[in-house]
Design an enzyme around this catalytic site. Structure first.
Site, PDB file in Angstrom:
ATOM      1  N   SER A 138     -32.255 -15.423   0.864  1.00 18.71           N
ATOM      2  CA  SER A 138     -33.400 -16.008   1.574  1.00 18.71           C
ATOM      3  C   SER A 138     -34.308 -14.831   1.930  1.00 18.71           C
ATOM      4  O   SER A 138     -33.859 -13.674   1.891  1.00 18.71           O
ATOM      5  CB  SER A 138     -32.889 -16.661   2.865  1.00 18.71           C
ATOM      6  OG  SER A 138     -33.942 -16.924   3.759  1.00 18.71           O
ATOM      7  N   TYR A 151     -27.619 -16.783  10.513  1.00 20.63           N
ATOM      8  CA  TYR A 151     -28.171 -17.002   9.164  1.00 20.63           C
ATOM      9  C   TYR A 151     -28.659 -15.668   8.583  1.00 20.63           C
ATOM     10  O   TYR A 151     -28.363 -15.335   7.442  1.00 20.63           O
ATOM     11  CB  TYR A 151     -29.315 -18.013   9.261  1.00 20.63           C
ATOM     12  CG  TYR A 151     -29.860 -18.494   7.930  1.00 20.63           C
ATOM     13  CD1 TYR A 151     -29.153 -19.421   7.163  1.00 20.63           C
ATOM     14  CD2 TYR A 151     -31.082 -18.042   7.445  1.00 20.63           C
ATOM     15  CE1 TYR A 151     -29.660 -19.880   5.952  1.00 20.63           C
ATOM     16  CE2 TYR A 151     -31.600 -18.493   6.234  1.00 20.63           C
ATOM     17  CZ  TYR A 151     -30.880 -19.414   5.497  1.00 20.63           C
ATOM     18  OH  TYR A 151     -31.382 -19.865   4.290  1.00 20.63           O
TER      19      TYR A 151
HETATM   20  N1  LIG Z   1     -34.905 -24.607   1.958  1.00 20.71           N
HETATM   21  C1  LIG Z   1     -35.276 -23.431   2.420  1.00 20.71           C
HETATM   22  O1  LIG Z   1     -36.278 -23.297   3.138  1.00 20.71           O
HETATM   23  C2  LIG Z   1     -34.469 -22.206   2.037  1.00 20.71           C
HETATM   24  C3  LIG Z   1     -35.072 -20.950   2.165  1.00 20.71           C
HETATM   25  C4  LIG Z   1     -34.332 -19.821   1.830  1.00 20.71           C
HETATM   26  C5  LIG Z   1     -33.031 -19.950   1.369  1.00 20.71           C
HETATM   27  N2  LIG Z   1     -32.465 -21.195   1.263  1.00 20.71           N
HETATM   28  C6  LIG Z   1     -31.088 -21.266   0.779  1.00 20.71           C
HETATM   29  O2  LIG Z   1     -31.042 -22.145  -0.326  1.00 20.71           O
HETATM   30  C7  LIG Z   1     -29.700 -22.606  -0.493  1.00 20.71           C
HETATM   31  C8  LIG Z   1     -29.707 -24.090  -0.762  1.00 20.71           C
HETATM   32  O3  LIG Z   1     -30.119 -24.770   0.421  1.00 20.71           O
HETATM   33  P1  LIG Z   1     -31.197 -25.956   0.393  1.00 20.71           P
HETATM   34  O4  LIG Z   1     -32.406 -25.454   1.055  1.00 20.71           O
HETATM   35  O5  LIG Z   1     -31.267 -26.555  -0.941  1.00 20.71           O
HETATM   36  O6  LIG Z   1     -30.494 -26.957   1.460  1.00 20.71           O
HETATM   37  P2  LIG Z   1     -29.767 -28.375   1.218  1.00 20.71           P
HETATM   38  O7  LIG Z   1     -29.128 -28.696   2.521  1.00 20.71           O
HETATM   39  O8  LIG Z   1     -30.746 -29.324   0.654  1.00 20.71           O
HETATM   40  O9  LIG Z   1     -28.651 -28.040   0.119  1.00 20.71           O
HETATM   41  C9  LIG Z   1     -27.507 -27.282   0.442  1.00 20.71           C
HETATM   42  C10 LIG Z   1     -26.296 -27.906  -0.248  1.00 20.71           C
HETATM   43  O10 LIG Z   1     -25.133 -27.106   0.073  1.00 20.71           O
HETATM   44  C11 LIG Z   1     -24.044 -28.017   0.264  1.00 20.71           C
HETATM   45  N3  LIG Z   1     -22.955 -27.429   1.034  1.00 20.71           N
HETATM   46  C12 LIG Z   1     -22.882 -27.257   2.380  1.00 20.71           C
HETATM   47  N4  LIG Z   1     -21.684 -26.755   2.710  1.00 20.71           N
HETATM   48  C13 LIG Z   1     -20.990 -26.605   1.551  1.00 20.71           C
HETATM   49  C14 LIG Z   1     -19.685 -26.122   1.254  1.00 20.71           C
HETATM   50  N5  LIG Z   1     -18.837 -25.695   2.206  1.00 20.71           N
HETATM   51  N6  LIG Z   1     -19.298 -26.109  -0.045  1.00 20.71           N
HETATM   52  C15 LIG Z   1     -20.121 -26.557  -1.023  1.00 20.71           C
HETATM   53  N7  LIG Z   1     -21.359 -27.035  -0.794  1.00 20.71           N
HETATM   54  C16 LIG Z   1     -21.788 -27.049   0.485  1.00 20.71           C
HETATM   55  C17 LIG Z   1     -24.667 -29.213   0.966  1.00 20.71           C
HETATM   56  O11 LIG Z   1     -23.856 -30.367   0.856  1.00 20.71           O
HETATM   57  C18 LIG Z   1     -26.006 -29.337   0.226  1.00 20.71           C
HETATM   58  O12 LIG Z   1     -25.896 -30.208  -0.866  1.00 20.71           O
HETATM   59  C19 LIG Z   1     -28.948 -22.194   0.774  1.00 20.71           C
HETATM   60  O13 LIG Z   1     -28.166 -21.047   0.503  1.00 20.71           O
HETATM   61  C20 LIG Z   1     -30.075 -21.862   1.735  1.00 20.71           C
HETATM   62  O14 LIG Z   1     -29.666 -20.948   2.717  1.00 20.71           O
HETATM   63  C21 LIG Z   1     -33.157 -22.314   1.589  1.00 20.71           C
END
Ligand SMILES: NC(=O)c1ccc[n+]([C@@H]2O[C@H](COP(=O)([O-])OP(=O)(O)OC[C@H]3O[C@@H](n4cnc5c(N)ncnc54)[C@H](O)[C@@H]3O)[C@@H](O)[C@H]2O)c1
Length: 275
Positions: A138, A151
């Site tokens: 991130s 985080y």
């Molecule tokens: N959306 C943002 O603004 C953003 C920004 C920077 C980084 N990220 C990163 O992107 C990645 C994906 O997140 P997202 O934004 O798509 O959120 P999201 O919540 O839409 O997707 C995350 C997924 O991870 C799954 N998950 C949670 N715990 C788990 C576990 N123990 N084992 C397996 N799967 C698990 C959830 O069920 C979900 O489907 C994450 O690492 C997040 O930190 C997101």
């Protein structure tokens, strides 16, 4: 990696958000998919959508914080070339109000999930002499915004892990590629990640300050200008071009630069959200 068509990508966190979008983008490139998540309903929906694109998809319930789950997932795949360690969760701070359970939950998914993915898949990619690993960090892995300390810790660790993996592979002369994905806010389910939090790591209640931080996070995430599909396209391009840092939101570079300057000038860190 130049050839994606006909190869298999393993994606964790594939039931929602960025993982789902990456899986769909890989399918558009003619890749087969091995989808993993704790959310089986969401996984089934992603799988269906991928199969409609005419490629093969499997889905497996995997808790990435568990070594045995990730090992079994890796062992179940006949072929794999791209590995996306992407599953993640987002507790809010301030740090002194966070519980041990908050730390265990977020370190388990965000950091141990990536550690297990590297341990379970990279030896195989190295042995086959081809492949690419994408670790989702991130911008919070490059700067440290207030109100989300746990985080930040997990994401800084994922950046360090990815840089170290890159160096280790180069030193060994392996052609296996590495990218670290560092997006800013993208509308996904991340601000509601408590939905998949295990019962044994639940918090009794959030403090008022934490509820306010959660609301702010929700607002920021939902107002993100780039979509998950935009980010997924950047990931595909990075794999093809063997590009390491994927910075999808260039405007954040000013805050990264400010952090680097503060370090080099040995100044106290400026608040990246106030720049
Ligand atoms: N959306 C943002 O603004 C953003 C920004 C920077 C980084 N990220 C990163 O992107 C990645 C994906 O997140 P997202 O934004 O798509 O959120 P999201 O919540 O839409 O997707 C995350 C997924 O991870 C799954 N998950 C949670 N715990 C788990 C576990 N123990 N084992 C397996 N799967 C698990 C959830 O069920 C979900 O489907 C994450 O690492 C997040 O930190 C997101």
């Amino acid at each position: 990696m130049n050839t994606l068509r006909g190869r298999t990508a393993a994606v964790t966190g594939a039931a929602s958000g960025l993982g789902r979008a990456m899986a769909l983008a890989f399918a558009d490139e003619g890749m087969h998919l091995a989808l993993a998540d704790v959310d089986e309903k969401g996984l089934a929906l992603t799988k269906e959508e991928i199969e409609r694109k005419g490629v093969k998809a499997s889905s497996t319930r995997v808790d990435v914080s568990r070594a045995s789950d990730v090992d079994a997932f890796a062992a179940s795949l006949k072929e794999v070339h791209v590995v996306c360690n992407n599953a993640g969760v987002s507790p809010v701070g301030p740090l002194w109000e966070n519980t041990t359970a908050d730390w265990q939950w977020a370190l388990g998914v965000n950091l141990w999930g990536v550690i297990h993915g590297v341990r379970a898949f990279v030896p195989r990619l190295v042995a086959q002499g081809e492949g690419h690993v994408v670790n989702t960090a991130s911008v919070a892995g490059l700067i440290s915004p207030p109100g989300m300390g746990i985080y930040n810790v997990t994401k800084h660790a994922v950046v360090a892990l990815s840089e170290s993996l890159y160096h280790d592979l180069r030193v060994q002369g392996s052609p296996v590629g590495v990218s670290v994905l560092c997006p800013a806010y993208v509308p996904t389910g991340i601000s509601n990640s408590e939905r998949n939090r295990p019962q044994e790591l639940a918090n009794p209640a959030l403090s008022e300050r934490q509820m306010a931080l959660k609301q702010n996070l929700k607002k920021a995430v939902s107002s993100g200008k780039l979509t998950a599909d935009d980010v997924a396209r950047a990931v595909v391009a990075a794999i093809k071009e063997n590009h390491f840092y994927i910075l999808t939101h260039p405007r954040i570079k000013g805050a990264i630069q400010a952090r680097m300057e503060d370090i080099l000038q040995e100044r106290a860190p400026r608040n990246p959200l106030a720049l």
